[in-house]
Scaffold this active site. Structure first.
Site, PDB file in Angstrom:
ATOM      1  N   ARG A 207      46.033   1.768 -20.833  1.00 58.21           N
ATOM      2  CA  ARG A 207      46.472   0.500 -21.217  1.00 58.21           C
ATOM      3  C   ARG A 207      47.988   0.396 -21.294  1.00 58.21           C
ATOM      4  NH1 ARG A 207      43.932   1.747 -26.787  1.00 58.21           N
ATOM      5  NH2 ARG A 207      43.215   3.420 -25.753  1.00 58.21           N
TER       6      ARG A 207
ATOM      7  N   GLU B  76      44.993  11.238 -30.620  1.00 54.60           N
ATOM      8  CA  GLU B  76      43.914  11.125 -31.965  1.00 54.60           C
ATOM      9  C   GLU B  76      42.525  11.558 -31.723  1.00 54.60           C
ATOM     10  OE1 GLU B  76      43.789   7.227 -33.407  1.00 54.60           O
ATOM     11  OE2 GLU B  76      43.079   7.807 -35.435  1.00 54.60           O
TER      12      GLU B  76
HETATM   13  O1  LIG Z   1      49.587   8.739 -29.850  1.00 54.38           O
HETATM   14  P1  LIG Z   1      48.343   9.207 -29.334  1.00 54.38           P
HETATM   15  O2  LIG Z   1      47.452  10.129 -30.556  1.00 54.38           O
HETATM   16  O3  LIG Z   1      48.486  10.565 -28.274  1.00 54.38           O
HETATM   17  O4  LIG Z   1      47.559   8.321 -28.765  1.00 54.38           O
HETATM   18  C1  LIG Z   1      47.819   7.198 -28.121  1.00 54.38           C
HETATM   19  C2  LIG Z   1      47.269   7.035 -26.754  1.00 54.38           C
HETATM   20  O5  LIG Z   1      45.703   6.615 -26.920  1.00 54.38           O
HETATM   21  C3  LIG Z   1      45.314   5.642 -26.205  1.00 54.38           C
HETATM   22  O6  LIG Z   1      44.996   6.274 -24.724  1.00 54.38           O
HETATM   23  P2  LIG Z   1      43.963   6.658 -24.176  1.00 54.38           P
HETATM   24  O7  LIG Z   1      43.928   8.139 -23.900  1.00 54.38           O
HETATM   25  O8  LIG Z   1      42.607   6.396 -25.238  1.00 54.38           O
HETATM   26  O9  LIG Z   1      43.484   5.999 -22.829  1.00 54.38           O
HETATM   27  P3  LIG Z   1      43.369   4.482 -22.242  1.00 54.38           P
HETATM   28  O10 LIG Z   1      44.671   3.893 -22.354  1.00 54.38           O
HETATM   29  O11 LIG Z   1      43.079   4.742 -21.059  1.00 54.38           O
HETATM   30  O12 LIG Z   1      42.339   3.908 -23.072  1.00 54.38           O
HETATM   31  C4  LIG Z   1      46.574   4.777 -25.969  1.00 54.38           C
HETATM   32  O13 LIG Z   1      46.622   3.914 -24.955  1.00 54.38           O
HETATM   33  C5  LIG Z   1      47.598   5.842 -25.895  1.00 54.38           C
HETATM   34  O14 LIG Z   1      48.034   6.241 -24.655  1.00 54.38           O
HETATM   35  N1  LIG Z   2      43.324   4.260 -33.475  1.00 53.51           N
HETATM   36  C1  LIG Z   2      43.582   3.978 -32.074  1.00 53.51           C
HETATM   37  N2  LIG Z   2      43.401   2.535 -31.671  1.00 53.51           N
HETATM   38  C2  LIG Z   2      43.656   2.316 -30.487  1.00 53.51           C
HETATM   39  N3  LIG Z   2      44.465   3.131 -29.452  1.00 53.51           N
HETATM   40  C3  LIG Z   2      44.389   4.284 -29.923  1.00 53.51           C
HETATM   41  N4  LIG Z   2      44.926   5.455 -29.245  1.00 53.51           N
HETATM   42  C4  LIG Z   2      44.972   6.523 -29.943  1.00 53.51           C
HETATM   43  N5  LIG Z   2      44.399   6.269 -31.373  1.00 53.51           N
HETATM   44  C5  LIG Z   2      43.973   4.639 -31.094  1.00 53.51           C
END
Ligand SMILES: O=P(O)(O)OC[C@H]1O[C@H](OP(=O)(O)OP(=O)(O)O)[C@H](O)[C@@H]1O
Ligand SMILES: Nc1ncnc2[nH]cnc12
Length: 172
Positions: free
Chosen positions: A59, A96
């Site tokens: 994202r 998370e």
């Molecule tokens: O602050 P944090 O707890 O580390 O979480 C934040 C991350 O979680 C999600 O990524 P995800 O790994 O789900 O990947 P995506 O963007 O491919 O959906 C979001 O896009 C952030 O990169």
């Molecule tokens: N609660 C949440 N919603 C969307 N993106 C996330 N990445 C990590 N935690 C998330």
């Protein structure tokens, strides 16, 4: 200016039970909201733009590429494992709802280049921390981090704990 933040959709129990997922796809689908969201992210950096924006897969790619165009600078992908074709540096992290690794090309930017790290959501902060350490190992000067949404109760800002500023367009 469009109230883009009203379009963020809450999805309970995704991707795991107990997680309230903040879905930004309705913001991206609305042209005025998408433009306003990117403008809000760009505002703090317009006076002294970075040399490059580093976007975190996946994202962070969407917002990071839009922000790079807005700030007239280059874009560097920080990717999940095994996706980059050249020599890479790698860094593990927890987020998370799990754990993962990030990679960047060893020659992604010239030494000392001023890089802004970009993602959509700051939750527990592990992803942003890992991307920043990775870029510094690569030789970049990380001038700051920029996210669309900071999930304040999850404490990612405490984890950031860095001299470089962390900006969020929206606090939730
Ligand atoms: O602050 P944090 O707890 O580390 O979480 C934040 C991350 O979680 C999600 O990524 P995800 O790994 O789900 O990947 P995506 O963007 O491919 O959906 C979001 O896009 C952030 O990169
Ligand atoms: N609660 C949440 N919603 C969307 N993106 C996330 N990445 C990590 N935690 C998330």
């Amino acid at each position: 200016m469009s109230d883009w933040s009203a379009l963020i959709r809450d999805v309970p129990d995704f991707p795991k039970p107990g997680i309230m997922f903040r879905d930004i796809t309705p913001v991206l689908a609305d042209p005025a909201a998408f433009a306003a969201a990117v403008a809000a992210m760009a505002a703090p950096w317009r006076a002294t733009p970075p040399d490059a924006v580093a976007g975190i897969e996946s994202r962070g790619f969407i917002l990071g590429a839009a922000l790079a165009l807005e700030l007239r600078c280059g874009f560097v992908p920080v990717r999940k494992p095994g996706k980059l074709p050249g020599r890479t540096l790698s860094q593990g992290y927890r987020l998370e709802y799990g754990s993962d690794r990030l990679e960047v090309h060893v020659d992604a930017v010239p030494a000392g280049a001023r890089v802004l790290v970009v993602d959509d959501v700051l939750a527990t902060g592990g992803t942003l921390r890992a991307a920043t350490e990775l870029l510094r190992r690569q030789g970049a000067q990380v001038i700051g981090a920029d996210v669309l949404v900071e999930l304040v109760p999850l404490g990612g800002r405490d984890r950031w704990d860095d001299a470089a500023p962390l900006r969020a367009a929206l606090l939730m």
